[in-house]
Write a protein that holds these residues in place. Sequence first.
Motif, PDB file in Angstrom:
ATOM      1  N   LYS A 189       0.857  -1.185   0.000  1.00 32.82           N
ATOM      2  CA  LYS A 189       0.000   0.000   0.000  1.00 32.82           C
ATOM      3  C   LYS A 189       0.894   1.237   0.000  1.00 32.82           C
ATOM      4  O   LYS A 189       2.084   1.158   0.295  1.00 32.82           O
ATOM      5  N   THR A 190       0.317   2.372  -0.328  1.00 29.74           N
ATOM      6  CA  THR A 190       1.054   3.638  -0.343  1.00 29.74           C
ATOM      7  C   THR A 190       0.360   4.627   0.585  1.00 29.74           C
ATOM      8  O   THR A 190      -0.872   4.672   0.635  1.00 29.74           O
ATOM      9  N   VAL A 191       1.165   5.412   1.326  1.00 27.17           N
ATOM     10  CA  VAL A 191       0.598   6.433   2.205  1.00 27.17           C
ATOM     11  C   VAL A 191       1.047   7.811   1.730  1.00 27.17           C
ATOM     12  O   VAL A 191       2.211   8.011   1.382  1.00 27.17           O
ATOM     13  N   PHE A 192       0.117   8.748   1.698  1.00 29.30           N
ATOM     14  CA  PHE A 192       0.403  10.148   1.408  1.00 29.30           C
ATOM     15  C   PHE A 192       0.397  10.918   2.725  1.00 29.30           C
ATOM     16  O   PHE A 192      -0.544  10.792   3.517  1.00 29.30           O
ATOM     17  N   PHE A 193       1.445  11.731   2.945  1.00 29.31           N
ATOM     18  CA  PHE A 193       1.507  12.592   4.126  1.00 29.31           C
ATOM     19  C   PHE A 193       1.212  14.024   3.667  1.00 29.31           C
ATOM     20  O   PHE A 193       1.918  14.562   2.815  1.00 29.31           O
ATOM     21  N   ILE A 194       0.187  14.657   4.253  1.00 25.36           N
ATOM     22  CA  ILE A 194      -0.243  15.977   3.771  1.00 25.36           C
ATOM     23  C   ILE A 194      -0.541  16.898   4.948  1.00 25.36           C
ATOM     24  O   ILE A 194      -1.205  16.498   5.914  1.00 25.36           O
ATOM     25  N   THR A 195      -0.036  18.141   4.867  1.00 24.93           N
ATOM     26  CA  THR A 195      -0.289  19.125   5.925  1.00 24.93           C
ATOM     27  C   THR A 195      -0.987  20.369   5.393  1.00 24.93           C
ATOM     28  O   THR A 195      -1.121  21.356   6.096  1.00 24.93           O
ATOM     29  N   ASN A 196      -1.423  20.300   4.135  1.00 22.95           N
ATOM     30  CA  ASN A 196      -2.088  21.428   3.494  1.00 22.95           C
ATOM     31  C   ASN A 196      -3.471  20.988   3.035  1.00 22.95           C
ATOM     32  O   ASN A 196      -3.602  20.020   2.284  1.00 22.95           O
ATOM     33  N   ASP A 197      -4.522  21.686   3.475  1.00 29.25           N
ATOM     34  CA  ASP A 197      -5.897  21.270   3.188  1.00 29.25           C
ATOM     35  C   ASP A 197      -6.202  21.236   1.697  1.00 29.25           C
ATOM     36  O   ASP A 197      -6.868  20.308   1.202  1.00 29.25           O
ATOM     37  N   HIS A 198      -5.743  22.256   0.975  1.00 35.54           N
ATOM     38  CA  HIS A 198      -6.001  22.305  -0.470  1.00 35.54           C
ATOM     39  C   HIS A 198      -5.349  21.114  -1.169  1.00 35.54           C
ATOM     40  O   HIS A 198      -5.967  20.459  -2.022  1.00 35.54           O
ATOM     41  N   GLU A 199      -4.122  20.836  -0.797  1.00 34.74           N
ATOM     42  CA  GLU A 199      -3.399  19.711  -1.387  1.00 34.74           C
ATOM     43  C   GLU A 199      -4.078  18.387  -1.028  1.00 34.74           C
ATOM     44  O   GLU A 199      -4.197  17.490  -1.862  1.00 34.74           O
ATOM     45  N   TYR A 200      -4.541  18.310   0.206  1.00 28.85           N
ATOM     46  CA  TYR A 200      -5.230  17.100   0.676  1.00 28.85           C
ATOM     47  C   TYR A 200      -6.458  16.819  -0.187  1.00 28.85           C
ATOM     48  O   TYR A 200      -6.671  15.700  -0.651  1.00 28.85           O
ATOM     49  N   ASN A 201      -7.261  17.853  -0.422  1.00 24.82           N
ATOM     50  CA  ASN A 201      -8.488  17.693  -1.220  1.00 24.82           C
ATOM     51  C   ASN A 201      -8.174  17.338  -2.671  1.00 24.82           C
ATOM     52  O   ASN A 201      -8.880  16.534  -3.290  1.00 24.82           O
ATOM     53  N   THR A 202      -7.094  17.930  -3.199  1.00 24.58           N
ATOM     54  CA  THR A 202      -6.699  17.650  -4.585  1.00 24.58           C
ATOM     55  C   THR A 202      -6.288  16.192  -4.745  1.00 24.58           C
ATOM     56  O   THR A 202      -6.743  15.504  -5.663  1.00 24.58           O
ATOM     57  N   VAL A 203      -5.404  15.734  -3.848  1.00 27.32           N
ATOM     58  CA  VAL A 203      -4.934  14.343  -3.918  1.00 27.32           C
ATOM     59  C   VAL A 203      -6.102  13.380  -3.724  1.00 27.32           C
ATOM     60  O   VAL A 203      -6.252  12.400  -4.471  1.00 27.32           O
ATOM     61  N   LEU A 204      -6.950  13.653  -2.742  1.00 27.40           N
ATOM     62  CA  LEU A 204      -8.077  12.768  -2.443  1.00 27.40           C
ATOM     63  C   LEU A 204      -9.036  12.669  -3.625  1.00 27.40           C
ATOM     64  O   LEU A 204      -9.488  11.568  -3.988  1.00 27.40           O
ATOM     65  N   ASN A 205      -9.343  13.797  -4.258  1.00 26.47           N
ATOM     66  CA  ASN A 205     -10.256  13.787  -5.406  1.00 26.47           C
ATOM     67  C   ASN A 205      -9.669  13.006  -6.582  1.00 26.47           C
ATOM     68  O   ASN A 205     -10.385  12.284  -7.284  1.00 26.47           O
ATOM     69  N   ASN A 206      -8.351  13.156  -6.798  1.00 22.07           N
ATOM     70  CA  ASN A 206      -7.692  12.405  -7.871  1.00 22.07           C
ATOM     71  C   ASN A 206      -7.747  10.903  -7.605  1.00 22.07           C
ATOM     72  O   ASN A 206      -7.965  10.102  -8.520  1.00 22.07           O
ATOM     73  N   LEU A 207      -7.567  10.533  -6.345  1.00 24.16           N
ATOM     74  CA  LEU A 207      -7.606   9.114  -5.972  1.00 24.16           C
ATOM     75  C   LEU A 207      -9.027   8.560  -6.102  1.00 24.16           C
ATOM     76  O   LEU A 207      -9.226   7.432  -6.547  1.00 24.16           O
ATOM     77  N   LYS A 208     -10.015   9.357  -5.692  1.00 23.79           N
ATOM     78  CA  LYS A 208     -11.422   8.929  -5.787  1.00 23.79           C
ATOM     79  C   LYS A 208     -11.799   8.607  -7.226  1.00 23.79           C
ATOM     80  O   LYS A 208     -12.517   7.640  -7.495  1.00 23.79           O
ATOM     81  N   ASP A 209     -11.333   9.432  -8.151  1.00 24.22           N
ATOM     82  CA  ASP A 209     -11.721   9.295  -9.558  1.00 24.22           C
ATOM     83  C   ASP A 209     -10.927   8.216 -10.297  1.00 24.22           C
ATOM     84  O   ASP A 209     -11.266   7.868 -11.429  1.00 24.22           O
ATOM     85  N   SER A 210      -9.866   7.717  -9.682  1.00 22.66           N
ATOM     86  CA  SER A 210      -8.982   6.777 -10.370  1.00 22.66           C
ATOM     87  C   SER A 210      -9.554   5.356 -10.375  1.00 22.66           C
ATOM     88  O   SER A 210      -9.971   4.838  -9.346  1.00 22.66           O
ATOM     89  N   LYS A 211      -9.497   4.714 -11.533  1.00 18.41           N
ATOM     90  CA  LYS A 211      -9.983   3.336 -11.664  1.00 18.41           C
ATOM     91  C   LYS A 211      -8.968   2.322 -11.156  1.00 18.41           C
ATOM     92  O   LYS A 211      -9.315   1.157 -10.947  1.00 18.41           O
ATOM     93  N   VAL A 212      -7.714   2.739 -10.972  1.00 20.91           N
ATOM     94  CA  VAL A 212      -6.680   1.797 -10.515  1.00 20.91           C
ATOM     95  C   VAL A 212      -6.591   1.755  -8.987  1.00 20.91           C
ATOM     96  O   VAL A 212      -5.848   0.954  -8.430  1.00 20.91           O
ATOM     97  N   VAL A 213      -7.343   2.640  -8.326  1.00 21.30           N
ATOM     98  CA  VAL A 213      -7.364   2.667  -6.858  1.00 21.30           C
ATOM     99  C   VAL A 213      -8.574   1.880  -6.364  1.00 21.30           C
ATOM    100  O   VAL A 213      -9.708   2.194  -6.705  1.00 21.30           O
ATOM    101  N   ASN A 214      -8.315   0.849  -5.559  1.00 21.37           N
ATOM    102  CA  ASN A 214      -9.403   0.008  -5.041  1.00 21.37           C
ATOM    103  C   ASN A 214      -9.970   0.536  -3.725  1.00 21.37           C
ATOM    104  O   ASN A 214     -11.173   0.595  -3.540  1.00 21.37           O
ATOM    105  N   LYS A 215      -9.080   0.887  -2.793  1.00 17.16           N
ATOM    106  CA  LYS A 215      -9.497   1.322  -1.464  1.00 17.16           C
ATOM    107  C   LYS A 215      -8.699   2.559  -1.041  1.00 17.16           C
ATOM    108  O   LYS A 215      -7.515   2.678  -1.339  1.00 17.16           O
ATOM    109  N   ILE A 216      -9.391   3.450  -0.304  1.00 16.09           N
ATOM    110  CA  ILE A 216      -8.770   4.661   0.243  1.00 16.09           C
ATOM    111  C   ILE A 216      -9.138   4.736   1.714  1.00 16.09           C
ATOM    112  O   ILE A 216     -10.296   4.526   2.078  1.00 16.09           O
ATOM    113  N   SER A 217      -8.155   5.030   2.552  1.00 15.30           N
ATOM    114  CA  SER A 217      -8.426   5.133   3.988  1.00 15.30           C
ATOM    115  C   SER A 217      -7.835   6.432   4.528  1.00 15.30           C
ATOM    116  O   SER A 217      -6.698   6.788   4.198  1.00 15.30           O
ATOM    117  N   LEU A 218      -8.621   7.139   5.344  1.00 14.08           N
ATOM    118  CA  LEU A 218      -8.238   8.458   5.842  1.00 14.08           C
ATOM    119  C   LEU A 218      -7.964   8.395   7.338  1.00 14.08           C
ATOM    120  O   LEU A 218      -8.803   7.923   8.107  1.00 14.08           O
TER     121      LEU A 218
END
Length: 343
Positions: A189-218
């Motif tokens: 698995k891969t973990v993203f470390f984020i301390t910026n809200d805008h960046e967090y939302n951008t990364v999360l939205n990209n992951l949500k829309d991706s077909k190669v991502v099966n599961k996301i955990s916050l």
Amino acid sequence: MELSKFTAQKIVQKMMEVIPYNINVMDEDGIIIGSGDIKRVGDAHEGARKAIENCAINEVYDDKEGMKPGVNEPIILKDKVIGVIGITGHPDEVRRFSKLVRVTAVLLIEQAKANEEVQNKRLNMQKFYQELAHRKNEYDEEFYEKAKSYGLDITKKCQTIVVDGDLNSKEFKRICQGYSNYFDLENNKTVFFITNDHEYNTVLNNLKDSKVVNKISLGGQQDIAAVSLENAQMAMEFGMKMKPSYKIYNYEEFKFFIHLSYDNKESLVSLFANLDKSGNNIELIETLQAYIEENGDINNVANKLNIHRNTLNYRLERIHKLTGKNPKTFLELFELLYGLIWR
């Protein structure tokens, strides 16, 4: 800088592709560490030793004292002799190649050094993220500065996103482009470390829309990144058992279940002993999971499983018979839920 055997042999191979003479590369002690004649590797080269001693080109015209005719030119970097390039052949014939070989050798050595520096930088970065992923004690000033050098401001609360999916795909690598603060975990698995809200939302939205991502955990916001990561990993572990069809699991949603504990979990796990021995155990587990996900709504559960209501009721009765717990009774369903989690 030390001249490695790997780089020495690479110099030999590159130059012998364009020069019809044998090439030897010697280290700072005059020992052959790369050669077109592989049997000579490890031998002392007297012509090279004289070139090192005089810090100048040494030309040998005749076979003597174990030396073959050729030109031996020292490789000098930052006013230090780090090795010698030797071209075997009559000096009058091979002398014209000497400068070309030396310049090429220096370029290859500098390239190797640059590659080593890049590799060391990458290893140091991985060591930092490894520590960030596991360190639960308070950060010191040195660690803050190290994080800052990698573009991460851990003076702010950190949020983690743990991802499971086809992480070697081009699409996932594209998502990671432009964002360096991620780390590959031991469990694929891969973990993203984020301390910026805008960046967090951008990364999360990209992951949500991706077909190669099966599961996301916050993991939620935490002063210590490792705590957020632990929360995210637990949320995924519990979420995949409680709501296996969901794509996103949030620690806050499963916090109560994660923190809830039993002195003896074995009694919960043993609820499934008879069920696990049955021939249709997977089917019954999936039925229980769907029942939990749909909050006991019979129609929704039947539609989700693509079965008739009567078939669903039969399965629920079967679960009741095998476990001794009735899924339609709230407290007994709760016991089944926790037995499922710790199973």
